[in-house]
Design a protein around this motif. Structure first.
Motif, PDB file in Angstrom:
ATOM      1  N   ALA A  33       0.820  -1.223   0.000  1.00 36.93           N
ATOM      2  CA  ALA A  33       0.000   0.000   0.000  1.00 36.93           C
ATOM      3  C   ALA A  33       0.847   1.264   0.000  1.00 36.93           C
ATOM      4  N   ILE A  34       1.974   1.260   0.722  1.00 33.11           N
ATOM      5  CA  ILE A  34       2.775   2.488   0.795  1.00 33.11           C
ATOM      6  C   ILE A  34       3.859   2.546  -0.278  1.00 33.11           C
ATOM      7  N   GLY A  35       4.130   1.417  -0.907  1.00 33.34           N
ATOM      8  CA  GLY A  35       5.052   1.421  -2.036  1.00 33.34           C
ATOM      9  C   GLY A  35       6.519   1.225  -1.704  1.00 33.34           C
ATOM     10  N   PHE A  36       6.855   0.956  -0.445  1.00 30.50           N
ATOM     11  CA  PHE A  36       8.231   0.664  -0.054  1.00 30.50           C
ATOM     12  C   PHE A  36       8.225  -0.024   1.299  1.00 30.50           C
ATOM     13  N   ASP A  37       9.345  -0.609   1.666  1.00 33.14           N
ATOM     14  CA  ASP A  37       9.454  -1.329   2.936  1.00 33.14           C
ATOM     15  C   ASP A  37      10.350  -0.554   3.895  1.00 33.14           C
ATOM     16  N   PRO A  38       9.761   0.075   4.925  1.00 29.89           N
ATOM     17  CA  PRO A  38      10.562   0.835   5.885  1.00 29.89           C
ATOM     18  C   PRO A  38      11.145   0.004   7.029  1.00 29.89           C
ATOM     19  N   THR A  39      11.066  -1.320   6.943  1.00 30.81           N
ATOM     20  CA  THR A  39      11.598  -2.174   8.000  1.00 30.81           C
ATOM     21  C   THR A  39      13.056  -1.811   8.293  1.00 30.81           C
ATOM     22  N   GLY A  40      13.369  -1.661   9.573  1.00 28.31           N
ATOM     23  CA  GLY A  40      14.720  -1.323  10.002  1.00 28.31           C
ATOM     24  C   GLY A  40      14.994   0.165  10.081  1.00 28.31           C
ATOM     25  N   ARG A  41      14.107   0.983   9.557  1.00 27.42           N
ATOM     26  CA  ARG A  41      14.319   2.432   9.560  1.00 27.42           C
ATOM     27  C   ARG A  41      13.593   3.076  10.735  1.00 27.42           C
ATOM     28  N   TYR A  42      14.144   4.196  11.190  1.00 25.08           N
ATOM     29  CA  TYR A  42      13.463   5.009  12.191  1.00 25.08           C
ATOM     30  C   TYR A  42      12.397   5.841  11.489  1.00 25.08           C
ATOM     31  N   LEU A  43      11.270   6.054  12.170  1.00 24.31           N
ATOM     32  CA  LEU A  43      10.193   6.834  11.563  1.00 24.31           C
ATOM     33  C   LEU A  43      10.666   8.209  11.127  1.00 24.31           C
ATOM     34  N   GLU A  44      11.556   8.811  11.891  1.00 15.63           N
ATOM     35  CA  GLU A  44      12.048  10.152  11.542  1.00 15.63           C
ATOM     36  C   GLU A  44      12.813  10.170  10.225  1.00 15.63           C
ATOM     37  N   GLU A  45      13.245   9.005   9.753  1.00 13.87           N
ATOM     38  CA  GLU A  45      13.974   8.915   8.489  1.00 13.87           C
ATOM     39  C   GLU A  45      13.040   8.815   7.282  1.00 13.87           C
ATOM     40  N   VAL A  46      11.738   8.692   7.550  1.00 17.91           N
ATOM     41  CA  VAL A  46      10.757   8.547   6.486  1.00 17.91           C
ATOM     42  C   VAL A  46       9.960   9.850   6.383  1.00 17.91           C
ATOM     43  N   ASP A  47       9.959  10.442   5.197  1.00 18.54           N
ATOM     44  CA  ASP A  47       9.271  11.715   4.987  1.00 18.54           C
ATOM     45  C   ASP A  47       7.797  11.636   5.372  1.00 18.54           C
ATOM     46  N   GLY A  48       7.299  12.711   5.995  1.00 14.73           N
ATOM     47  CA  GLY A  48       5.885  12.853   6.286  1.00 14.73           C
ATOM     48  C   GLY A  48       5.371  12.073   7.469  1.00 14.73           C
ATOM     49  N   THR A  49       6.248  11.561   8.324  1.00 16.29           N
ATOM     50  CA  THR A  49       5.784  10.727   9.439  1.00 16.29           C
ATOM     51  C   THR A  49       5.665  11.488  10.760  1.00 16.29           C
ATOM     52  N   ASP A  50       5.771  12.813  10.744  1.00 19.40           N
ATOM     53  CA  ASP A  50       5.666  13.567  11.999  1.00 19.40           C
ATOM     54  C   ASP A  50       4.386  13.244  12.774  1.00 19.40           C
ATOM     55  N   PRO A  51       3.205  13.248  12.130  1.00 26.97           N
ATOM     56  CA  PRO A  51       1.996  12.910  12.900  1.00 26.97           C
ATOM     57  C   PRO A  51       2.020  11.481  13.439  1.00 26.97           C
ATOM     58  N   ILE A  52       2.595  10.573  12.684  1.00 27.17           N
ATOM     59  CA  ILE A  52       2.680   9.178  13.120  1.00 27.17           C
ATOM     60  C   ILE A  52       3.612   9.068  14.326  1.00 27.17           C
ATOM     61  N   GLN A  53       4.702   9.821  14.302  1.00 30.21           N
ATOM     62  CA  GLN A  53       5.619   9.817  15.445  1.00 30.21           C
ATOM     63  C   GLN A  53       4.939  10.380  16.687  1.00 30.21           C
ATOM     64  N   ARG A  54       4.141  11.433  16.519  1.00 30.44           N
ATOM     65  CA  ARG A  54       3.432  12.014  17.673  1.00 30.44           C
ATOM     66  C   ARG A  54       2.450  10.999  18.266  1.00 30.44           C
ATOM     67  N   ARG A  55       1.711  10.289  17.392  1.00 28.81           N
ATOM     68  CA  ARG A  55       0.791   9.259  17.888  1.00 28.81           C
ATOM     69  C   ARG A  55       1.555   8.147  18.594  1.00 28.81           C
TER      70      ARG A  55
END
Length: 158
Positions: free
Chosen positions: A84-106
């Motif tokens: 669905a998101i088009g890539f696999d962020p496994t192993g990455r910190y959320l802060e390294e993925v663009d647009g995840t500020d709201p997800i980090q706050r949650r």
């Protein structure tokens, strides 16, 4: 990842019962999580056996929690979510993925309060596909029963 302005509110529900969740994946995961809770204690990652939830696995995210400062590292991303998101962020910190500020706050609120939440039918602006909405359930896990050290999510897309 969600493209929402930082000041736009989200329909996050923190006070709900199993029957308030739509039938299917979120309800099944929440039911399993509740069964694994002991009185006054959160379940640990070891309490959640993937064999007990094979249909849920493609829709699961498992995140490691680090404190001081808060950081969240993707440990597992289910195949349906990766698609669905088009890539696999496994192993990455959320802060390294663009647009995840709201997800980090949650994630920080979930880790600090240890209160499950559900976000129903949220507009989807960050998918690689033509989905219009997503729903997500966030659940805290704690190796010692009290201090949240992992976050378990389920996500569905419409």
């Amino acid at each position: 990842m969600n493209g929402r302005p930082d000041d736009e509110p989200e329909r996050q529900i923190t006070d709900f019962a199993v029957e308030n969740l739509p039938p299917g994946l979120h309800r099944d995961l929440y039911t399993l999580w509740l069964v694994k809770c002991s009185p006054g204690l959160l379940p640990s990652r070891a309490d959640i056996d993937p064999i007990e939830m094979p249909k849920l696995l493609p829709h699961i995210i498992l995140v490691d929690v680090e404190r001081d400062p808060w950081r969240f590292r993707a440990r597992v991303f289910g195949t349906a979510i990766v698609d669905a998101i088009g890539f696999d962020p496994t192993g990455r910190y959320l802060e390294e993925v663009d647009g995840t500020d709201p997800i980090q706050r949650r994630a920080e609120v979930l880790a600090s309060t240890a209160r499950p939440y559900f976000v129903p039918h949220e507009p989807l602006r960050w998918s690689a596909h033509d989905f219009k909405h997503y729903s997500t359930l966030g659940l805290p896990l704690a190796g010692n029963g009290t201090t949240v050290d992992k976050l378990l999510y389920s996500m569905t897309f419409e």
